[in-house]
Design a protein around this motif. Structure first.
Motif, PDB file in Angstrom:
ATOM      1  N   THR A  78       0.828  -1.213   0.182  1.00 43.16           N
ATOM      2  CA  THR A  78       0.109   0.146   0.096  1.00 43.16           C
ATOM      3  C   THR A  78       1.014   1.255   0.045  1.00 43.16           C
ATOM      4  OG1 THR A  78      -1.758  -1.112   1.161  1.00 43.16           O
ATOM      5  CG2 THR A  78      -1.882   1.205   1.397  1.00 43.16           C
ATOM      6  N   LEU A  79       0.482   2.139  -0.987  1.00 43.66           N
ATOM      7  CA  LEU A  79       1.162   3.572  -0.810  1.00 43.66           C
ATOM      8  C   LEU A  79       0.173   4.698  -0.519  1.00 43.66           C
ATOM      9  CD1 LEU A  79       2.746   3.165  -4.499  1.00 43.66           C
ATOM     10  CD2 LEU A  79       4.032   3.514  -2.436  1.00 43.66           C
ATOM     11  N   CYS A 142      -6.840   6.743 -12.641  1.00 46.88           N
ATOM     12  CA  CYS A 142      -5.959   7.725 -12.553  1.00 46.88           C
ATOM     13  C   CYS A 142      -5.666   8.058 -11.143  1.00 46.88           C
ATOM     14  CB  CYS A 142      -6.515   9.021 -13.281  1.00 46.88           C
ATOM     15  SG  CYS A 142      -5.334  10.305 -13.309  1.00 46.88           S
ATOM     16  N   ASN A 143      -4.572   7.566 -10.770  1.00 40.78           N
ATOM     17  CA  ASN A 143      -4.215   7.524  -9.289  1.00 40.78           C
ATOM     18  C   ASN A 143      -2.783   8.324  -9.051  1.00 40.78           C
ATOM     19  OD1 ASN A 143      -2.785   5.430 -10.150  1.00 40.78           O
ATOM     20  ND2 ASN A 143      -3.778   3.952  -9.206  1.00 40.78           N
ATOM     21  N   THR A 159       1.473   9.918  -5.735  1.00 47.68           N
ATOM     22  CA  THR A 159       0.347   9.365  -5.778  1.00 47.68           C
ATOM     23  C   THR A 159      -0.678  10.363  -5.617  1.00 47.68           C
ATOM     24  OG1 THR A 159       0.497   8.930  -3.501  1.00 47.68           O
ATOM     25  CG2 THR A 159       1.325   7.068  -5.072  1.00 47.68           C
ATOM     26  N   SER A 160      -1.967  10.078  -5.984  1.00 51.72           N
ATOM     27  CA  SER A 160      -3.076  11.483  -5.868  1.00 51.72           C
ATOM     28  C   SER A 160      -4.056  10.778  -4.713  1.00 51.72           C
ATOM     29  CB  SER A 160      -3.655  11.667  -7.019  1.00 51.72           C
ATOM     30  OG  SER A 160      -4.332  10.442  -7.636  1.00 51.72           O
ATOM     31  N   ARG A 161      -3.729   9.505  -4.270  1.00 51.89           N
ATOM     32  CA  ARG A 161      -4.720   8.913  -3.245  1.00 51.89           C
ATOM     33  C   ARG A 161      -3.958   7.803  -2.834  1.00 51.89           C
ATOM     34  NH1 ARG A 161      -6.699   4.374  -5.488  1.00 51.89           N
ATOM     35  NH2 ARG A 161      -7.025   4.225  -7.831  1.00 51.89           N
ATOM     36  N   GLN A 162      -4.595   7.085  -1.682  1.00 53.44           N
ATOM     37  CA  GLN A 162      -3.955   5.828  -1.207  1.00 53.44           C
ATOM     38  C   GLN A 162      -4.214   4.765  -2.318  1.00 53.44           C
ATOM     39  OE1 GLN A 162      -4.497   4.674   2.869  1.00 53.44           O
ATOM     40  NE2 GLN A 162      -5.098   2.506   2.007  1.00 53.44           N
ATOM     41  N   CYS A 170      -1.212   4.982 -12.625  1.00 55.30           N
ATOM     42  CA  CYS A 170      -1.412   5.549 -13.676  1.00 55.30           C
ATOM     43  C   CYS A 170      -1.651   7.040 -13.794  1.00 55.30           C
ATOM     44  CB  CYS A 170      -2.714   5.080 -14.518  1.00 55.30           C
ATOM     45  SG  CYS A 170      -2.572   3.555 -14.871  1.00 55.30           S
ATOM     46  N   PHE A 171      -1.335   7.901 -14.703  1.00 59.24           N
ATOM     47  CA  PHE A 171      -1.588   9.297 -14.717  1.00 59.24           C
ATOM     48  C   PHE A 171      -2.046   9.694 -16.073  1.00 59.24           C
ATOM     49  CE2 PHE A 171       2.291   9.590 -16.743  1.00 59.24           C
ATOM     50  CZ  PHE A 171       2.352  10.786 -17.586  1.00 59.24           C
TER      51      PHE A 171
END
Length: 186
Positions: A78-79, A142-143, A159-162, A170-171
């Motif tokens: 987990t990030l 898209c995270n 990262t834009s979320r966990q 991905c972006f």
């Protein structure tokens, strides 16, 4: 806006003006930049040369997706949200006209220059943001997000979320990437 562009003595003058919502517009070296996102909501970019936290690095693997996307980046632990993923690695180019492969091109300086990540992408033993695949900004896949650094020649990824184990990182490549390759969009 309180700033009047007509007051510039020469069109080559460099300037920067604040816009509502923490945004800004600037002009330098013949390039107009309009920041569309509120900088107060973006992660803070670390100094250039900062490496990814070893815990983050060990949480990511480059693997074959088994799809037309080819290789991609997957989370194996987990990030947390806003984890720094590194800077886009590539050779600075002023044109892409002479390149055989443009799959790993990152546009910078308003499209006036490019980072060519093709050579770095060939090494899949260690993660680099060049290994991130595309996902539309509105989709849950898209995270990750990219942040253009103040020097405008570097792009940092976060990262834009966990992100949970098994998810692909991905972006959104942006609309310009897909011009002329609409049939390839994944």
């Amino acid at each position: 806006l309180a700033f009047n562009l007509c007051h510039l003595q020469r069109f080559t003058d460099a300037w920067s003006i604040p816009l509502p919502g923490g945004r800004k517009a600037s002009f330098e070296d013949g390039i107009l930049r309009i920041q569309l996102e509120d900088v107060n909501n973006l992660p803070t970019v670390p100094p250039l040369g900062t490496k990814m936290d070893p815990k983050v690095e060990s949480s990511i693997q480059v693997l074959d997706t088994g799809t037309s996307k080819g290789y991609g980046t997957f989370c194996v632990a987990t990030l947390e949200s806003r984890a720094f993923l590194g800077f886009y690695e590539g050779t600075l180019r002023s044109t892409i006209d002479d390149l055989e492969n443009t799959e790993y091109i990152m546009s910078i300086e308003g499209g006036a220059k490019y980072l060519d990540g093709f050579e770095r992408a060939q090494d899949r033993t260690t993660f680099s943001p060049v290994h991130l695949n595309h996902a539309d900004k509105e989709s849950p896949q898209c995270n990750c997000l990219r942040v253009l650094c103040d020097d405008v020649k570097n792009v940092a990824f976060f990262t834009s979320r966990q992100i949970e184990v098994g998810e692909e990182l991905c972006f959104d490549y942006g609309n310009n990437y897909w011009i002329g390759r609409e049939q390839e969009k994944i």
